[in-house]
Scaffold this active site. Structure first.
Site, PDB file in Angstrom:
ATOM      1  N   TYR A 245       0.849  -1.188   0.000  1.00  0.00           N
ATOM      2  CA  TYR A 245       0.000   0.000   0.000  1.00  0.00           C
ATOM      3  C   TYR A 245       0.885   1.239   0.000  1.00  0.00           C
ATOM      4  O   TYR A 245       1.772   1.380   0.853  1.00  0.00           O
ATOM      5  CB  TYR A 245      -0.931   0.040   1.217  1.00  0.00           C
ATOM      6  CG  TYR A 245      -1.866   1.225   1.138  1.00  0.00           C
ATOM      7  CD1 TYR A 245      -3.015   1.159   0.361  1.00  0.00           C
ATOM      8  CD2 TYR A 245      -1.571   2.414   1.788  1.00  0.00           C
ATOM      9  CE1 TYR A 245      -3.856   2.249   0.242  1.00  0.00           C
ATOM     10  CE2 TYR A 245      -2.410   3.518   1.675  1.00  0.00           C
ATOM     11  CZ  TYR A 245      -3.551   3.428   0.898  1.00  0.00           C
ATOM     12  OH  TYR A 245      -4.380   4.520   0.765  1.00  0.00           O
TER      13      TYR A 245
ATOM     14  N   GLN B  83     -10.700   0.509   1.518  1.00  0.00           N
ATOM     15  CA  GLN B  83     -11.151  -0.385   0.444  1.00  0.00           C
ATOM     16  C   GLN B  83      -9.989  -1.100  -0.232  1.00  0.00           C
ATOM     17  O   GLN B  83     -10.128  -2.251  -0.690  1.00  0.00           O
ATOM     18  CB  GLN B  83     -11.998   0.372  -0.581  1.00  0.00           C
ATOM     19  CG  GLN B  83     -11.318   1.493  -1.316  1.00  0.00           C
ATOM     20  CD  GLN B  83     -11.448   2.842  -0.616  1.00  0.00           C
ATOM     21  OE1 GLN B  83     -11.614   2.901   0.592  1.00  0.00           O
ATOM     22  NE2 GLN B  83     -11.365   3.908  -1.386  1.00  0.00           N
TER      23      GLN B  83
ATOM     24  N   GLN C  15      10.526  15.307  10.356  1.00  0.00           N
ATOM     25  CA  GLN C  15       9.543  14.320  10.787  1.00  0.00           C
ATOM     26  C   GLN C  15       8.223  14.962  11.147  1.00  0.00           C
ATOM     27  O   GLN C  15       7.147  14.379  10.926  1.00  0.00           O
ATOM     28  CB  GLN C  15      10.083  13.520  11.972  1.00  0.00           C
ATOM     29  CG  GLN C  15      11.120  12.496  11.600  1.00  0.00           C
ATOM     30  CD  GLN C  15      10.641  11.559  10.511  1.00  0.00           C
ATOM     31  OE1 GLN C  15       9.777  10.722  10.721  1.00  0.00           O
ATOM     32  NE2 GLN C  15      11.182  11.697   9.316  1.00  0.00           N
TER      33      GLN C  15
ATOM     34  N   HIS D  97       5.482  15.196   8.437  1.00  0.00           N
ATOM     35  CA  HIS D  97       4.748  14.018   7.977  1.00  0.00           C
ATOM     36  C   HIS D  97       3.255  14.153   8.239  1.00  0.00           C
ATOM     37  O   HIS D  97       2.424  13.724   7.433  1.00  0.00           O
ATOM     38  CB  HIS D  97       5.268  12.756   8.660  1.00  0.00           C
ATOM     39  CG  HIS D  97       6.347  12.067   7.897  1.00  0.00           C
ATOM     40  ND1 HIS D  97       6.141  11.503   6.668  1.00  0.00           N
ATOM     41  CD2 HIS D  97       7.651  11.837   8.199  1.00  0.00           C
ATOM     42  CE1 HIS D  97       7.273  10.968   6.223  1.00  0.00           C
ATOM     43  NE2 HIS D  97       8.201  11.154   7.134  1.00  0.00           N
TER      44      HIS D  97
ATOM     45  N   GLU E 120      10.918   5.294  16.671  1.00  0.00           N
ATOM     46  CA  GLU E 120      11.011   4.791  15.301  1.00  0.00           C
ATOM     47  C   GLU E 120      12.370   5.184  14.712  1.00  0.00           C
ATOM     48  O   GLU E 120      13.088   4.359  14.163  1.00  0.00           O
ATOM     49  CB  GLU E 120       9.878   5.388  14.466  1.00  0.00           C
ATOM     50  CG  GLU E 120       9.919   4.998  13.004  1.00  0.00           C
ATOM     51  CD  GLU E 120       8.927   5.775  12.166  1.00  0.00           C
ATOM     52  OE1 GLU E 120       8.611   5.315  11.057  1.00  0.00           O
ATOM     53  OE2 GLU E 120       8.476   6.857  12.592  1.00  0.00           O
ATOM     54  N   HIS E 121      12.701   6.481  14.810  1.00  0.00           N
ATOM     55  CA  HIS E 121      13.994   6.993  14.345  1.00  0.00           C
ATOM     56  C   HIS E 121      14.735   7.605  15.534  1.00  0.00           C
ATOM     57  O   HIS E 121      14.138   8.306  16.343  1.00  0.00           O
ATOM     58  CB  HIS E 121      13.812   8.101  13.302  1.00  0.00           C
ATOM     59  CG  HIS E 121      12.968   7.706  12.126  1.00  0.00           C
ATOM     60  ND1 HIS E 121      11.621   8.040  12.031  1.00  0.00           N
ATOM     61  CD2 HIS E 121      13.269   7.020  11.005  1.00  0.00           C
ATOM     62  CE1 HIS E 121      11.141   7.569  10.887  1.00  0.00           C
ATOM     63  NE2 HIS E 121      12.113   6.941  10.248  1.00  0.00           N
TER      64      HIS E 121
ATOM     65  N   ASP F  11      15.281   7.755   5.053  1.00  0.00           N
ATOM     66  CA  ASP F  11      13.966   7.811   4.422  1.00  0.00           C
ATOM     67  C   ASP F  11      14.044   7.557   2.921  1.00  0.00           C
ATOM     68  O   ASP F  11      13.099   7.048   2.324  1.00  0.00           O
ATOM     69  CB  ASP F  11      13.333   9.187   4.656  1.00  0.00           C
ATOM     70  CG  ASP F  11      12.474   9.215   5.911  1.00  0.00           C
ATOM     71  OD1 ASP F  11      12.284   8.155   6.528  1.00  0.00           O
ATOM     72  OD2 ASP F  11      11.995  10.300   6.276  1.00  0.00           O
TER      73      ASP F  11
ATOM     74  N   HIS G  55       4.665 -41.621  19.417  1.00  0.00           N
ATOM     75  CA  HIS G  55       5.923 -40.938  19.118  1.00  0.00           C
ATOM     76  C   HIS G  55       7.106 -41.880  19.363  1.00  0.00           C
ATOM     77  O   HIS G  55       8.037 -41.960  18.559  1.00  0.00           O
ATOM     78  CB  HIS G  55       6.083 -39.686  20.009  1.00  0.00           C
ATOM     79  CG  HIS G  55       5.288 -38.507  19.554  1.00  0.00           C
ATOM     80  ND1 HIS G  55       3.927 -38.482  19.541  1.00  0.00           N
ATOM     81  CD2 HIS G  55       5.701 -37.294  19.082  1.00  0.00           C
ATOM     82  CE1 HIS G  55       3.503 -37.309  19.104  1.00  0.00           C
ATOM     83  NE2 HIS G  55       4.569 -36.560  18.806  1.00  0.00           N
TER      84      HIS G  55
END
Length: 429
Positions: free
Chosen positions: A124, A186, A255, A258, A322-323, A356, A415
Site C-alpha cells: 500500500y 477499500q 519528521q 509528515h 522509530e527513528h 527515508d 511418538h
C-alpha cells in the site's frame, strides 16, 4: 515544544505517550467496508473510491499505456535520483540473504534452514499531498530480491483518476507486477479478501493514515499477515554541545511535516541547546509549505533536559523511537547502549532523511513503542524460514534412545513407536 527539566523516572510514562485516536467508530467503519467488499467485490471497491476519493473509476487496474505516459513525465534528474536510491537499497537488502548452513547436531543427524519467498505480497502506497514513491522502493525491492512471484500495489487516485507518476515509475523500476488505483480501507480490504479484479495477497505491507492502519489491523483478525504495527511517524534526537543546532532543528522538522499526529522529541543535557534548537526551528519552519502541519505536530512534541546523556539514552530506550539520531560526542562508541530503536543515525551528518530515501536501509519501521519488540522491514519480512533435518541410520541409532525416553515420559507412545520400529528394523538387518 514544551520543555521539561530533569524529569523523574516516574514522569517518563507520561512523557513517552503518543497521541491516541479514538478507534471505536473507526473500527466499525472498517468492519462495515470489509463486509460490503466481501459480498459485492469490485462494485463495492469502486463505490468507496467514489465516496472517499471523489472520483468514479471504471477500470482500477493501471494499464501499460498509463505507466509509459507517467515514465515520460518524470524529469531526468528525478529518475536518476530514484535509480541511485534503488541501487543503494538493493545493495543493502541483498546483503541480508541467508546462506544455509548444515549442522550435524549429533553424529548422523543433520539440520539446516532455508528461506522461501512469500508468493503474493500487497504493497500500500499513500498518495495525496505526499505521494510516497520512496516506499515503493523500500518494499518492492526486497520483495523482488526475496523472489516474491506477485507484487501487488494499491495507491489512491487523484481527482483526475491518476496515480502520481513517480509512484508508477518506481513501481516499474522495481518489478511490481500489478498496480491498482485504489486507496484507503477499500484497498486493504480488497487485497485481504480478493475481488474479481484485485488478487488476494498473503501479506500486507506499507504505511498509511489511521484508516489504513485500522484496516490492516482488522485484516490480521481475518488471518492475513502484515509487516508490523505502524502509526504516525516519530523521531527522537539525543544532542549535546557537540551538535549543530540547525541540523537538529532540520531533523525535527523533517519528521514533524509528515503529519499533525507525528511526534518529535529532543533529549539533551543542556538548556542552552534547547534554546538554540528552538530558535532554529522558528526560523526554518517559516519557509516550509507544510507549516500548519508542522506546528500541529510540534504541539504534541517536547524537549527533555537530563543531567547526563547517559540518562537521556535510558529514556530513549524507554521511549523506543522509530527513528533515533545521536548528535553527541563519540556517538559511534555509544551505540552498544541503544537497546530499542527502529533505525539509528550516528553523528551530525547522518540526517534522518538519508534513511527515508537513499542510504540503503529500510524506512518501514515500528512506531508507538513497538521498537521494543519489532524490527523494521527487511528481506526477512518477505520470506518464510523452513527448517530441514535428515537422519542417517547411524543418526537414528545415536539419537533414538533419547527420543524414546522423552516420548515415554510424556506418555506419547506413538511418538516412541515411530523410533522403536525403525531401530528394530536396523537391529534385524
Amino acid at each position: 515544544m514544551k520543555t521539561y527539566i530533569n524529569p523523574t523516572p516516574e514522569q517518563w510514562s507520561a512523557l513517552a505517550k503518543r497521541q491516541t485516536v479514538p478507534t471505536a467508530d473507526l473500527n466499525e467503519t472498517v468492519k462495515s467496508i470489509f463486509n460490503d467488499i466481501q459480498k459485492n467485490g469490485s462494485t463495492a471497491v469502486k463505490k468507496y473510491t467514489n465516496y472517499f476519493d471523489g472520483i468514479s473509476i471504471e477500470n482500477v487496474a493501471i494499464s501499460t499505456a498509463e505507466i509509459e505516459k507517467a515514465v515520460a513525465e518524470i524529469p531526468t534528474d528525478l529518475k536518476n535520483a530514484i535509480q541511485i536510491a534503488a541501487e543503494n537499497i538493493k545493495r543493502f537488502h541483498q546483503s541480508q540473504k541467508e546462506i544455509p548452513t548444515k549442522i550435524e547436531t549429533t553424529s548422523g543427524v543433520f539440520c539446516w534452514r532455508e528461506s522461501r519467498a512469500i508468493e503474493t505480497v500487497g504493497i500500500y502506497i499513500p498518495g495525496g499531498t505526499a505521494p510516497l514513491f520512496s516506499s515503493v522502493l523500500m518494499l518492492a525491492i526486497p520483495a523482488k530480491i526475496a523472489g516474491c512471484k506477485n507484487i501487488i500495489l494499491c495507491s489512491p487516485p487523484d481527482k483526475t483518476g491518476n496515480i502520481n507518476p513517480a509512484i508508477l515509475y518506481a513501481a516499474q523500476l522495481t518489478g511490481v507486477t500489478q498496480i491498482y488505483k485504489v486507496g484507503g480501507i477499500q484497498a486493504i480490504a480488497a487485497m485481504t479478501l480478493g475481488t474479481d479484479e484485485i488478487p488476494k495477497v498473503d501479506k500486507l505491507f506499507g504505511p498509511g493514515n489511521q484508516y489504513v492502519t485500522a484496516a490492516k489491523q482488522y485484516s490480521q483478525q481475518l488471518g492475513l499477515a502484515i509487516d508490523l504495527p505502524a502509526g504516525p511517524s516519530e523521531l527522537l534526537v539525543i544532542a549535546d554541545d557537540t551538535c549543530e543546532p540547525e541540523f537538529v532543528a532540520s531533523d525535527l522538522l523533517s519528521q514533524a511535516e509528515h503529519g499533525g499526529d507525528s511526534q518529535v522529541i529532543l533529549v539533551t543535557n543542556s538548556e542552552a541547546i534547547v534554546s538554540k534548537v528552538s530558535s532554529a526551528i522558528e526560523k526554518q519552519k517559516a519557509f516550509l509549505p507544510r507549516q500548519s502541519v508542522v506546528e500541529k505536530a510540534l504541539e504534541n512534541s517536547r524537549a527533555l533536559v537530563f543531567q547526563s546523556i547517559q540518562t537521556g539514552i535510558e529514556f530513549s530506550n524507554f521511549y523506543a523511537p522509530e527513528h533515533l539520531i545521536l548528535a553527541i560526542e563519540d556517538a559511534e562508541n555509544k551505540i552498544s547502549l541503544i537497546e530499542n530503536a527502529g533505525s539509528v543515525f550516528i553523528g551530525n551528518y547522518s540526517c534522518e532523511s538519508a534513511g527515508d530515501y537513499a542510504s540503503g536501509t529500510n524506512h518501514t519501521l515500528p512506531t508507538n513503542g513497538y521498537a521494543k519488540n519489532y524490527s523494521g522491514v527487511s528481506l526477512d519480512s518477505f520470506v518464510k524460514k523452513i527448517t530441514f533435518q535428515k537422519l542417517a541410520s547411524k543418526g537414528l541409532q545415536n539419537l533414538g534412545p533419547t527420543i524414546e525416553l522423552m516420548a515415554a515420559a510424556e506418555q506419547l507412545d506413538a511418538h516412541k513407536n515411530a523410533v522403536s520400529i525403525r531401530l528394530k528394523k536396523l537391529q534385524n538387518g
